[in-house]
Design a protein around this motif. Structure first.
Motif, PDB file in Angstrom:
ATOM      1  N   VAL A 142     -15.872  64.779 -98.323  1.00 15.85           N
ATOM      2  CA  VAL A 142     -16.545  65.643 -97.348  1.00 15.85           C
ATOM      3  C   VAL A 142     -15.827  66.955 -97.045  1.00 15.85           C
ATOM      4  CG1 VAL A 142     -17.777  63.758 -96.251  1.00 15.85           C
ATOM      5  CG2 VAL A 142     -15.481  64.345 -95.452  1.00 15.85           C
ATOM      6  N   GLY A 143     -14.585  67.117 -97.476  1.00 17.10           N
ATOM      7  CA  GLY A 143     -13.911  68.386 -97.253  1.00 17.10           C
ATOM      8  C   GLY A 143     -13.558  68.643 -95.797  1.00 17.10           C
ATOM      9  N   THR A 144     -13.253  69.904 -95.508  1.00 15.06           N
ATOM     10  CA  THR A 144     -12.845  70.304 -94.162  1.00 15.06           C
ATOM     11  C   THR A 144     -13.642  71.509 -93.697  1.00 15.06           C
ATOM     12  OG1 THR A 144     -11.079  71.650 -95.151  1.00 15.06           O
ATOM     13  CG2 THR A 144     -10.477  69.445 -94.358  1.00 15.06           C
ATOM     14  N   ARG A 145     -13.510  71.793 -92.401  1.00 16.61           N
ATOM     15  CA  ARG A 145     -14.136  72.978 -91.800  1.00 16.61           C
ATOM     16  C   ARG A 145     -13.066  73.787 -91.073  1.00 16.61           C
ATOM     17  NH1 ARG A 145     -19.775  72.478 -91.022  1.00 16.61           N
ATOM     18  NH2 ARG A 145     -20.611  70.489 -91.752  1.00 16.61           N
ATOM     19  N   PRO A 146     -13.296  75.104 -90.914  1.00 19.83           N
ATOM     20  CA  PRO A 146     -12.323  75.906 -90.162  1.00 19.83           C
ATOM     21  C   PRO A 146     -12.122  75.345 -88.769  1.00 19.83           C
ATOM     22  CG  PRO A 146     -13.881  77.320 -91.302  1.00 19.83           C
ATOM     23  CD  PRO A 146     -14.410  75.923 -91.420  1.00 19.83           C
ATOM     24  N   SER A 147     -10.882  75.367 -88.313  1.00 18.23           N
ATOM     25  CA  SER A 147     -10.539  74.857 -86.993  1.00 18.23           C
ATOM     26  C   SER A 147     -10.141  76.016 -86.091  1.00 18.23           C
ATOM     27  CB  SER A 147      -9.391  73.854 -87.102  1.00 18.23           C
ATOM     28  OG  SER A 147      -9.009  73.381 -85.836  1.00 18.23           O
ATOM     29  N   ALA A 148     -10.666  76.037 -84.890  1.00 19.19           N
ATOM     30  CA  ALA A 148     -10.320  77.080 -83.926  1.00 19.19           C
ATOM     31  C   ALA A 148      -9.478  76.467 -82.804  1.00 19.19           C
ATOM     32  CB  ALA A 148     -11.573  77.716 -83.338  1.00 19.19           C
ATOM     33  N   PRO A 149      -8.372  77.091 -82.441  1.00 18.78           N
ATOM     34  CA  PRO A 149      -7.530  76.552 -81.372  1.00 18.78           C
ATOM     35  C   PRO A 149      -8.246  76.645 -80.025  1.00 18.78           C
ATOM     36  CG  PRO A 149      -6.780  78.740 -82.003  1.00 18.78           C
ATOM     37  CD  PRO A 149      -7.841  78.357 -82.981  1.00 18.78           C
ATOM     38  N   PRO A 150      -7.880  75.772 -79.079  1.00 19.04           N
ATOM     39  CA  PRO A 150      -8.559  75.742 -77.774  1.00 19.04           C
ATOM     40  C   PRO A 150      -8.062  76.844 -76.832  1.00 19.04           C
ATOM     41  CG  PRO A 150      -6.859  74.069 -77.839  1.00 19.04           C
ATOM     42  CD  PRO A 150      -6.878  74.691 -79.211  1.00 19.04           C
ATOM     43  N   VAL A 151      -8.192  78.081 -77.260  1.00 17.22           N
ATOM     44  CA  VAL A 151      -7.760  79.208 -76.439  1.00 17.22           C
ATOM     45  C   VAL A 151      -8.873  79.564 -75.462  1.00 17.22           C
ATOM     46  CG1 VAL A 151      -7.018  81.615 -76.447  1.00 17.22           C
ATOM     47  CG2 VAL A 151      -6.325  80.084 -78.305  1.00 17.22           C
ATOM     48  N   PRO A 152      -8.583  79.675 -74.179  1.00 22.34           N
ATOM     49  CA  PRO A 152      -9.624  80.034 -73.199  1.00 22.34           C
ATOM     50  C   PRO A 152     -10.363  81.305 -73.603  1.00 22.34           C
ATOM     51  CG  PRO A 152      -7.640  79.349 -72.055  1.00 22.34           C
ATOM     52  CD  PRO A 152      -7.279  79.421 -73.517  1.00 22.34           C
ATOM     53  N   GLY A 153     -11.694  81.215 -73.626  1.00 17.20           N
ATOM     54  CA  GLY A 153     -12.527  82.363 -73.935  1.00 17.20           C
ATOM     55  C   GLY A 153     -12.903  82.506 -75.390  1.00 17.20           C
ATOM     56  N   LEU A 154     -12.144  81.888 -76.293  1.00 17.01           N
ATOM     57  CA  LEU A 154     -12.388  82.088 -77.722  1.00 17.01           C
ATOM     58  C   LEU A 154     -13.742  81.551 -78.157  1.00 17.01           C
ATOM     59  CD1 LEU A 154     -11.394  82.948 -80.538  1.00 17.01           C
ATOM     60  CD2 LEU A 154     -10.313  80.695 -80.751  1.00 17.01           C
ATOM     61  N   ALA A 155     -14.092  80.349 -77.718  1.00 15.39           N
ATOM     62  CA  ALA A 155     -15.319  79.710 -78.179  1.00 15.39           C
ATOM     63  C   ALA A 155     -16.568  80.527 -77.866  1.00 15.39           C
ATOM     64  CB  ALA A 155     -15.439  78.312 -77.569  1.00 15.39           C
ATOM     65  N   GLY A 156     -16.528  81.342 -76.831  1.00 13.45           N
ATOM     66  CA  GLY A 156     -17.703  82.122 -76.450  1.00 13.45           C
ATOM     67  C   GLY A 156     -17.798  83.475 -77.121  1.00 13.45           C
ATOM     68  N   THR A 157     -16.921  83.753 -78.083  1.00 11.05           N
ATOM     69  CA  THR A 157     -16.924  85.052 -78.749  1.00 11.05           C
ATOM     70  C   THR A 157     -17.455  84.928 -80.177  1.00 11.05           C
ATOM     71  OG1 THR A 157     -14.698  84.828 -79.697  1.00 11.05           O
ATOM     72  CG2 THR A 157     -14.851  85.679 -77.445  1.00 11.05           C
ATOM     73  N   PRO A 158     -17.947  86.030 -80.749  1.00 10.71           N
ATOM     74  CA  PRO A 158     -18.442  86.005 -82.141  1.00 10.71           C
ATOM     75  C   PRO A 158     -17.307  86.208 -83.147  1.00 10.71           C
ATOM     76  CG  PRO A 158     -18.859  88.162 -81.204  1.00 10.71           C
ATOM     77  CD  PRO A 158     -18.241  87.336 -80.099  1.00 10.71           C
ATOM     78  N   TYR A 159     -16.279  85.357 -83.052  1.00  7.30           N
ATOM     79  CA  TYR A 159     -15.148  85.503 -83.958  1.00  7.30           C
ATOM     80  C   TYR A 159     -15.579  85.155 -85.385  1.00  7.30           C
ATOM     81  CZ  TYR A 159     -14.609  80.385 -83.623  1.00  7.30           C
ATOM     82  OH  TYR A 159     -14.813  79.031 -83.669  1.00  7.30           O
ATOM     83  N   TRP A 160     -14.793  85.639 -86.326  1.00  5.84           N
ATOM     84  CA  TRP A 160     -15.037  85.358 -87.735  1.00  5.84           C
ATOM     85  C   TRP A 160     -14.147  84.217 -88.225  1.00  5.84           C
ATOM     86  CZ3 TRP A 160     -15.059  90.710 -90.718  1.00  5.84           C
ATOM     87  CH2 TRP A 160     -16.256  91.383 -90.442  1.00  5.84           C
ATOM     88  N   THR A 161     -14.664  83.467 -89.207  1.00  6.30           N
ATOM     89  CA  THR A 161     -13.826  82.616 -90.040  1.00  6.30           C
ATOM     90  C   THR A 161     -13.802  83.278 -91.418  1.00  6.30           C
ATOM     91  OG1 THR A 161     -15.646  81.231 -90.847  1.00  6.30           O
ATOM     92  CG2 THR A 161     -14.596  80.574 -88.759  1.00  6.30           C
ATOM     93  N   ASN A 162     -13.212  82.620 -92.389  1.00  4.86           N
ATOM     94  CA  ASN A 162     -13.225  83.196 -93.735  1.00  4.86           C
ATOM     95  C   ASN A 162     -14.639  83.420 -94.251  1.00  4.86           C
ATOM     96  OD1 ASN A 162     -13.166  80.182 -93.801  1.00  4.86           O
ATOM     97  ND2 ASN A 162     -13.357  80.464 -96.011  1.00  4.86           N
ATOM     98  N   TYR A 208     -14.310  89.250 -75.406  1.00  2.22           N
ATOM     99  CA  TYR A 208     -15.067  90.170 -76.249  1.00  2.22           C
ATOM    100  C   TYR A 208     -16.021  90.942 -75.348  1.00  2.22           C
ATOM    101  CZ  TYR A 208     -18.096  91.919 -79.991  1.00  2.22           C
ATOM    102  OH  TYR A 208     -18.815  92.725 -80.844  1.00  2.22           O
ATOM    103  N   ASP A 209     -15.914  92.274 -75.391  1.00  2.00           N
ATOM    104  CA  ASP A 209     -16.722  93.099 -74.489  1.00  2.00           C
ATOM    105  C   ASP A 209     -17.960  93.683 -75.147  1.00  2.00           C
ATOM    106  OD1 ASP A 209     -15.765  95.087 -76.155  1.00  2.00           O
ATOM    107  OD2 ASP A 209     -14.423  95.986 -74.661  1.00  2.00           O
ATOM    108  N   GLY A 210     -18.309  93.166 -76.319  1.00  2.00           N
ATOM    109  CA  GLY A 210     -19.466  93.676 -77.030  1.00  2.00           C
ATOM    110  C   GLY A 210     -19.093  94.646 -78.138  1.00  2.00           C
ATOM    111  N   GLN A 211     -17.879  95.166 -78.073  1.00  2.00           N
ATOM    112  CA  GLN A 211     -17.422  96.102 -79.090  1.00  2.00           C
ATOM    113  C   GLN A 211     -16.063  95.729 -79.679  1.00  2.00           C
ATOM    114  OE1 GLN A 211     -17.645  99.939 -77.054  1.00  2.00           O
ATOM    115  NE2 GLN A 211     -19.563 100.364 -78.124  1.00  2.00           N
ATOM    116  N   ARG A 212     -15.199  95.173 -78.819  1.00  3.77           N
ATOM    117  CA  ARG A 212     -13.849  94.844 -79.279  1.00  3.77           C
ATOM    118  C   ARG A 212     -13.401  93.490 -78.724  1.00  3.77           C
ATOM    119  NH1 ARG A 212     -11.219  98.974 -81.678  1.00  3.77           N
ATOM    120  NH2 ARG A 212      -9.165  98.052 -81.363  1.00  3.77           N
TER     121      ARG A 212
END
Length: 459
Positions: free
Chosen positions: A148-168, A247-251
């Motif tokens: 089944v392989g793996t998926r990218p893991s994101a650390p539990p940093v406050p605020g990160l989950a609600g942002t449009p961050y990139w993975t590979n 994330y403020d919509g731009q940065r």
């Protein structure tokens, strides 16, 4: 409600990445009725978002860097980098992220492919739910293989989950590069992609929670990379623990516990990958809910689960395509009763495709000492081992050997062709070749691998 379709093939393979596809195809070649299942693309991470497209990007970045080295060495050059042909090449290599060719490759061998989410629902039973919510229940008669392989893991940093961050995935698919990129994670993925896009004009800053980059490799590798990458303009913050991301919509704006405040147009999270055993339903196999991998024997059989095999990332032996393919061969031979050598892991190679490349095999010095081995080490500088290999001209690197008991137990080859030089070191570690044999070897001059001979003298 429509009743689930029930099928009883000879074998079911969950996860059709490189290893899973190899197992499924070879069992089909043997005349078995095989069903391969994947909710994503057949071929897995490697050909679409990993090994292949990332190396296209790395190679393109290397070309840009080489062109910049022309002045002062070979004449005059003017470099105007352009991301558009790189993106087109990636699109072509991935068939624009379409797996029809891969699916047809498998089905042409006699296999059946199901696209959907697979979950173990009982001993010897798998439920596959498709995108249209249709359900198929598979009850393999002879073998169940989990890849089944793996998926990218994101650390539990406050605020990160609600942002449009990139993975590979998002970076690999990007038609245009951002003006700036904050990379969360100083491992292989973050450094490879970070260096590549920096060479195309993106301002890159790397954040690493550990005290150094490539924390699992030799410290000499981290020192070399930081020195070289810094000359190219990459910025680094090691030992940096994030306390918030916004994330403020731009940065994106990131705050570290030490007080650093960092900002970038995009944020790439490359902080490792994880296996989701709970989603797979691995508790059916008696695996604890908090397990990070499936326990397997040296024939890739899942312990305590007759008729079930596992290969690749899910076994916890190394998240490498070559590991998955190696284990696939072991598993197929075991399933078909063909015997052969069991799995061994004392000489697992790994390469970080930065410039310079960092190739390593077996144990690091720290790992060898932690095992209580009587360790001897030797380090040779590439430029010092052959006249004409000048520092700063793209030839920076080193060979580090870790020996114990008269043989190599680990080695690192860092340099322009570190991954290629690693081949001979991998063979030496795998075969437990006596150091006396390495010392008696004639090394061609002037080559990068000649530095191996110089390092052997230091032992």
């Amino acid at each position: 409600m429509v009743a689930a379709a029930v099928s009883t093939p000879d074998a079911v393979v969950i996860g059709m990445g490189p290893g899973g596809e190899d197992v499924a195809g070879r069992l089909a070649d043997a005349g078995w009725d095989v069903v391969g299942v994947d909710e994503r693309l057949v071929g897995g991470e490697c050909p679409y978002w990993g090994c292949i497209p990332s190396k296209i990007m790395v190679r393109a970045g290397n070309l840009v860097r080489e062109a910049h080295r022309v002045p002062g060495s070979a004449g005059i050059s003017r470099v105007q980098s352009d991301w558009r042909p790189v993106h087109r090449h990636v699109q072509q290599a991935t068939d624009d992220w379409d797996d029809k060719v891969a699916v047809d490759r498998f089905t042409s061998r006699g296999g059946t492919f199901l696209r959907g989410t697979a979950r173990l629902t009982g001993p010897g039973e798998v439920s596959v739910v498709g995108a249209d919510d249709s359900e198929t229940v598979l009850r393999p008669r002879r073998a169940l293989v989990l890849a089944v392989g793996t998926r990218p893991s994101a650390p539990p940093v406050p605020g990160l989950a609600g942002t449009p961050y990139w993975t590979n995935h998002e970076l690999i698919e990007a038609e245009e590069l951002p003006s700036s990129l904050l990379v969360l994670g100083g491992g292989a993925i973050g450094l490879e992609l970070g260096q590549a896009v920096q060479r195309f004009g993106c301002d890159v800053t790397v954040l690493e929670a550990q005290q150094r980059l490539l924390a699992r490799e030799e410290p000499e590798a981290a020192e070399l990379l930081m020195r070289v990458l810094a000359t190219e303009g990459l910025a680094f913050h090691t030992g940096a623990e994030l306390v918030s991301v916004g994330y403020d919509g731009q940065r994106f704006n990131a705050v570290c516990r030490r007080g650093e405040r960092l900002s970038a147009e995009r944020l790439l999270v490359s902080a490792g990958r994880r296996v989701d055993l709970e989603r797979l339903g691995a508790s059916v196999l008696g695996v604890p809910a908090d397990a990070r991998a499936l326990p397997v024997d040296d024939r890739m059989r899942v312990l305590g689960a007759p008729g079930v095999w596992a290969i690749g990332d899910v076994t916890g032996k190394g998240a490498f395509t070559h590991m998955s393919m190696y284990q696939a061969d072991v598993a197929v031979r075991a399933i078909l009763g063909r015997g052969g050598r069991p799995a061994e892991y004392h000489a697992v190679p790994r390469v970080t495709f930065t410039d310079p490349e960092i190739g390593a095999v077996g144990l690091t010095e720290a790992q060898a000492r932690a095992q209580g081995l009587a360790v001897r080490t030797s380090v040779t500088d590439l430029a010092a081992s052959a006249r004409g290999f000048v520092h700063g001209s793209g030839n920076d690197g080193f060979i580090k050997l870790v020996a114990a008991g008269g043989v190599l137990v680990g080695a690192t080859a860092a340099g322009p062709t570190g991954g290629e030089v690693l081949g001979l070191l991998t063979l030496a570690v795998q075969a437990r070749l006596p150091l006396a044999e390495l010392a008696a070897t004639i090394w061609a001059y002037p080559t990068f691998h000649r530095a191996v001979g110089e390092a052997v003298k230091g032992l």
